[in-house]
Design an enzyme around this catalytic site. Sequence first.
Site, PDB file in Angstrom:
ATOM      1  N   PHE A 144      -1.190  -2.787  -4.511  1.00  0.00           N
ATOM      2  CA  PHE A 144      -0.291  -3.003  -3.387  1.00  0.00           C
ATOM      3  C   PHE A 144      -0.659  -4.239  -2.573  1.00  0.00           C
ATOM      4  O   PHE A 144       0.203  -4.830  -1.924  1.00  0.00           O
ATOM      5  CB  PHE A 144      -0.235  -1.754  -2.506  1.00  0.00           C
ATOM      6  CG  PHE A 144       0.361  -0.563  -3.226  1.00  0.00           C
ATOM      7  CD1 PHE A 144       1.478  -0.711  -4.032  1.00  0.00           C
ATOM      8  CD2 PHE A 144      -0.202   0.692  -3.118  1.00  0.00           C
ATOM      9  CE1 PHE A 144       2.019   0.372  -4.714  1.00  0.00           C
ATOM     10  CE2 PHE A 144       0.333   1.784  -3.785  1.00  0.00           C
ATOM     11  CZ  PHE A 144       1.450   1.620  -4.589  1.00  0.00           C
ATOM     12  N   ASP A 145      -1.911  -4.656  -2.607  1.00  0.00           N
ATOM     13  CA  ASP A 145      -2.259  -5.959  -2.046  1.00  0.00           C
ATOM     14  C   ASP A 145      -1.532  -7.065  -2.803  1.00  0.00           C
ATOM     15  O   ASP A 145      -0.963  -7.985  -2.204  1.00  0.00           O
ATOM     16  CB  ASP A 145      -3.770  -6.196  -2.124  1.00  0.00           C
ATOM     17  CG  ASP A 145      -4.526  -5.686  -0.915  1.00  0.00           C
ATOM     18  OD1 ASP A 145      -3.934  -5.642   0.179  1.00  0.00           O
ATOM     19  OD2 ASP A 145      -5.701  -5.331  -1.056  1.00  0.00           O
TER      20      ASP A 145
END
Length: 380
Positions: free
Chosen positions: A166-167
């Site tokens: 998700f980064d």
Amino acid sequence: MAGPLAGVLVADFSRILAGPYATMLLADMGAEVVKVEGPKGDDTRTWMPPTRGETSTYYLGINRGKRSIALDLRDPDDVAVAQELARRADVVIENLRPGGMRKYGLDFDSVKETNAGVVYASISGFGSGKGAHVPGYDLMVQAISGLMDLTGDPDGEPFRAGISVFDVMAGNHAVIGILAALRHRDATGEGQHVELNLLSSALTGLVNHSSAWVAGGVVPHRMGNAHPSVFPYEPLATADDDIIIAAANDGQFRKLCEALGIPEVADDERYARNADRTENRDDLRPILVEQLTRKSAVEWFELLVDAGVPCGPIQSIDGGFAMAERFGLDPVVEVGEGDRAIPTTRHPIRFSATPAVYELPPPELDEHGDELRKWLSTDG
């Protein structure tokens, strides 16, 4: 620099992964990126092993194409340098906790007073509202969003994804938002605040699982490597290693059956349509495996790809790069020259007229501090 973003100045106040990944992609596309670091540098400089020499490969993987200046924002003189950089920038990007830039006069409202056209991107974990006080780490978001509940053996414990997914996703969303805002600025002269948060990136990135809940009221749970809506779409045993088979429609399934020498299975009413195959997967799986165990995974890969069946062997990352080389994707490029030359992963987008640029290696801490301070102290 060349590239489609040549002439765009990016003031990068971000650190660790989501922001630096976004600004590396912008740098690859020709933007001039100034990486602002604290006196001790970006955290990822210390995230090791592995290393290349004495430098973290984590840091090297997301910081090419940038110039580094070390500024201590507790020092008024350094704050003034940072403010001047923000005044000149086309893009400012930061990922401090929401509101954290305000005390330095580097928040969006402060910057736009002297830079009305600035595109200001903020990345947080859970937004600038009621979740602003919660630290934003990818692992937390994998847990909170539901991804970990979807990952792993059905009878086992939840697992994190193998990367900070998700980064990376939020970094990509940041690039999309910045480019859209630059397009708007070019048309109107107006800058704006672009806000990203990891949880929102996660929820849109869970795609069909999010839709199962939002549109269908169904809470999906982990199924190992199986797909909830498609079969076969998972690893299946061969004579040696497992192979991924992704026959996601009826035509592909028919081609699979023909390649396996069991064309009649595609006509069986229990397996003719995807919905039927999904419902009867426990009966269909051993029929497919019986045929697949007659050859190796590599043999089946060649045969099935030629037959038009999506499939692939399960490999370690070195195998992934080797496969990309085999397909002519040239996945590794060298950035920098001489002793500073670093092999790095190619930018994922190919442009026919304005190709990606790979001129600057990941910078040493404050490597360009003197020249940037001099430039920022002149009229401009």
